[in-house]
Motif scaffolding. Structure first.
Motif, PDB file in Angstrom:
ATOM      1  N   VAL A 183      -9.994   6.701 -10.040  1.00  0.00           N
ATOM      2  CA  VAL A 183      -9.856   5.441  -9.878  1.00  0.00           C
ATOM      3  C   VAL A 183      -9.181   4.660 -11.166  1.00  0.00           C
ATOM      4  CG1 VAL A 183     -10.315   3.175  -8.748  1.00  0.00           C
ATOM      5  CG2 VAL A 183     -11.021   5.116  -7.503  1.00  0.00           C
ATOM      6  N   GLU A 203     -13.787   1.734  -1.648  1.00  0.00           N
ATOM      7  CA  GLU A 203     -12.441   1.336  -0.896  1.00  0.00           C
ATOM      8  C   GLU A 203     -11.901   2.534  -0.798  1.00  0.00           C
ATOM      9  OE1 GLU A 203     -14.700  -2.703   1.347  1.00  0.00           O
ATOM     10  OE2 GLU A 203     -12.166  -2.473   0.321  1.00  0.00           O
ATOM     11  N   LEU A 204     -10.863   2.239  -1.885  1.00  0.00           N
ATOM     12  CA  LEU A 204     -10.111   3.119  -1.792  1.00  0.00           C
ATOM     13  C   LEU A 204      -9.817   4.055  -2.827  1.00  0.00           C
ATOM     14  CD1 LEU A 204      -6.795   1.647  -2.444  1.00  0.00           C
ATOM     15  CD2 LEU A 204      -6.947   2.266  -5.242  1.00  0.00           C
ATOM     16  N   ILE A 224      -3.812   6.710  -3.201  1.00  0.00           N
ATOM     17  CA  ILE A 224      -3.439   5.725  -2.746  1.00  0.00           C
ATOM     18  C   ILE A 224      -3.355   4.856  -3.366  1.00  0.00           C
ATOM     19  CG2 ILE A 224      -4.469   4.347  -0.693  1.00  0.00           C
ATOM     20  CD1 ILE A 224      -3.758   6.921   0.394  1.00  0.00           C
ATOM     21  N   GLN A 246      -2.371   0.762  -4.731  1.00  0.00           N
ATOM     22  CA  GLN A 246      -2.356  -0.713  -3.835  1.00  0.00           C
ATOM     23  C   GLN A 246      -2.403  -1.982  -5.055  1.00  0.00           C
ATOM     24  OE1 GLN A 246      -6.150  -2.246  -2.449  1.00  0.00           O
ATOM     25  NE2 GLN A 246      -7.279  -1.843  -4.192  1.00  0.00           N
ATOM     26  N   LEU A 283       0.689  -1.475   0.200  1.00  0.00           N
ATOM     27  CA  LEU A 283      -0.134   0.431  -0.399  1.00  0.00           C
ATOM     28  C   LEU A 283       1.092   0.972   0.159  1.00  0.00           C
ATOM     29  CD1 LEU A 283      -2.936   0.989  -0.119  1.00  0.00           C
ATOM     30  CD2 LEU A 283      -2.773   1.439   2.782  1.00  0.00           C
ATOM     31  N   GLN A 334      -6.000  -8.439  -3.811  1.00  0.00           N
ATOM     32  CA  GLN A 334      -6.021  -6.721  -3.786  1.00  0.00           C
ATOM     33  C   GLN A 334      -6.303  -6.041  -2.565  1.00  0.00           C
ATOM     34  OE1 GLN A 334      -6.349  -3.480  -6.615  1.00  0.00           O
ATOM     35  NE2 GLN A 334      -4.378  -4.248  -8.337  1.00  0.00           N
ATOM     36  N   PHE A 341      -8.104  -3.690  -1.142  1.00  0.00           N
ATOM     37  CA  PHE A 341      -9.278  -3.000  -1.506  1.00  0.00           C
ATOM     38  C   PHE A 341     -10.340  -3.432  -2.424  1.00  0.00           C
ATOM     39  CE2 PHE A 341      -6.169  -0.386   1.527  1.00  0.00           C
ATOM     40  CZ  PHE A 341      -7.389  -0.728   2.745  1.00  0.00           C
ATOM     41  N   SER A 394     -12.664  -1.287  -5.853  1.00  0.00           N
ATOM     42  CA  SER A 394     -12.582   0.301  -5.591  1.00  0.00           C
ATOM     43  C   SER A 394     -13.185   1.263  -4.644  1.00  0.00           C
ATOM     44  CB  SER A 394     -12.719   0.375  -7.528  1.00  0.00           C
ATOM     45  OG  SER A 394     -12.257  -0.077  -7.848  1.00  0.00           O
ATOM     46  N   LEU A 401     -10.838   5.575   0.695  1.00  0.00           N
ATOM     47  CA  LEU A 401     -10.354   5.995   1.977  1.00  0.00           C
ATOM     48  C   LEU A 401      -9.232   7.095   1.202  1.00  0.00           C
ATOM     49  CD1 LEU A 401      -7.879   4.496   3.900  1.00  0.00           C
ATOM     50  CD2 LEU A 401      -6.833   3.598   2.356  1.00  0.00           C
ATOM     51  N   THR A 458      -3.692  -0.758  -8.620  1.00  0.00           N
ATOM     52  CA  THR A 458      -5.024   0.179  -8.458  1.00  0.00           C
ATOM     53  C   THR A 458      -4.105   1.265  -7.717  1.00  0.00           C
ATOM     54  OG1 THR A 458      -6.268  -1.935  -9.008  1.00  0.00           O
ATOM     55  CG2 THR A 458      -7.461  -0.112  -8.492  1.00  0.00           C
ATOM     56  N   TRP A 459      -4.594   2.314  -7.711  1.00  0.00           N
ATOM     57  CA  TRP A 459      -5.176   3.282  -7.234  1.00  0.00           C
ATOM     58  C   TRP A 459      -6.224   4.390  -7.957  1.00  0.00           C
ATOM     59  CZ3 TRP A 459      -2.159   2.146 -11.874  1.00  0.00           C
ATOM     60  CH2 TRP A 459      -1.704   3.553 -13.166  1.00  0.00           C
TER      61      TRP A 459
END
Length: 283
Positions: A220, A269-270, A246, A248, A178, A263, A265, A267, A273, A232-233
């Motif tokens: 995303v 959830e990411l 962020i 992952q 992460l 991964q 999270f 998408s 965050l 994925t970020w």
């Protein structure tokens, strides 16, 4: 007017007003009264001037204590232009105490550590964040680390600091990564969430979608092809201009550990965050 000027003015008045002409007592008395009045006016004027300066400095200190102190001591101003952030004092090329762009101690380095702790505390249940070492012999240092670096050069306004945290995310014997990256407001950052996300690590060809989180838009993204990676970020630009990304990855690059099965999270959830205001580091 200082003490010596007052004394000199007083002596000049005394000399100029004496001795009085002996043949005219009335004129002598008149001259004496005028001399005394002039002397009082000079002293009162000096006192008023001192009081005015004092009141002015007092008001200025109340509004801007640091700036008033610099005025009185002759100290140069700092270059920080971001509210709530520590002032940066510069040397010839780099901030004082640094030999390059990276801060290894001080308030900026502390914010890098703060980001690291926030990222560690954000992993889902069932994962831990151990301080692992790279198994790849070409790598050095720990896999759990933080960095704070100055992105702009001396004299550039606004001053931009960037903070990055790398966290191993482990489940069983498998380890992913992460990564959190937070930046002060940068005029070059696009407002569009996907444009911001595609600038991350220079992946302009990344696939991106916008996810809305409590009225906030987050981009995303993921690489367009496996050759560019498998992470994925989520990228978010706050109303005050600060940006948060962020990322992952199921595998920690160069770590040498087996990759996670998936991964951590989803998408949404990411995205949530990245939009969490805790990552704005108190701005």
């Amino acid at each position: 007017m200082n003490e010596q000027d007052l004394k000199r003015a007083f002596e000049d008045v005394v000399v100029a007003s004496s001795p009085p002409p002996a043949m005219d007592p009335g004129r002598a008395l008149d001259l004496a009264r005028k001399a005394r009045s002039k002397r009082r006016s000079s002293i009162v004027g000096a006192v008023v001037a001192v009081l005015v300066v004092g009141v002015g400095l007092g008001s200025a200190f109340a509004l801007n204590p640091k700036g008033t102190q610099e005025y009185l001591t002759g100290a140069g101003p700092s270059s920080s232009s971001n509210a709530g952030m520590p002032d940066t004092q510069w040397g010839d090329k780099w901030p004082v105490g640094q030999s390059d762009r990276t801060a290894t101690s001080g308030p900026q380095a502390d914010r890098g550590t703060q980001l690291l702790n926030l990222a560690k505390a954000s992993v889902p249940a069932g994962y831990d964040t151990p301080d692992l070492n790279y198994k790849d012999p070409t790598m050095y240092g720990g896999m759990l680390r933080a960095q704070a670096q100055i992105s702009t050069n001396k004299g550039q306004v606004p001053e931009v600091w960037q903070y990055t945290a790398y966290v191993p995310v482990r489940k069983g014997d498998k380890v992913g990564r992460l990564m959190a990256q937070v930046s002060m407001p940068n005029p070059k950052d696009p407002a569009d969430p996907c444009a911001l996300a595609k600038r991350f690590q220079g992946m302009n060809d990344a696939e991106c979608k916008i996810i809305e989180v409590a009225g906030k838009q987050v981009g995303v993204a993921s690489p367009a092809s496996p050759e560019r990676g498998s992470g994925t970020w989520a990228s978010y630009r706050a109303a005050n201009g600060w940006t948060v990304t962020i990322m992952q990855e199921a595998e920690y690059p160069y770590g040498g550990y087996p990759a996670l099965d998936a991964q951590p999270f989803l998408s949404p959830e990411l995205a949530a965050l990245a939009a969490d205001p805790k990552f704005l580091l108190g701005s």
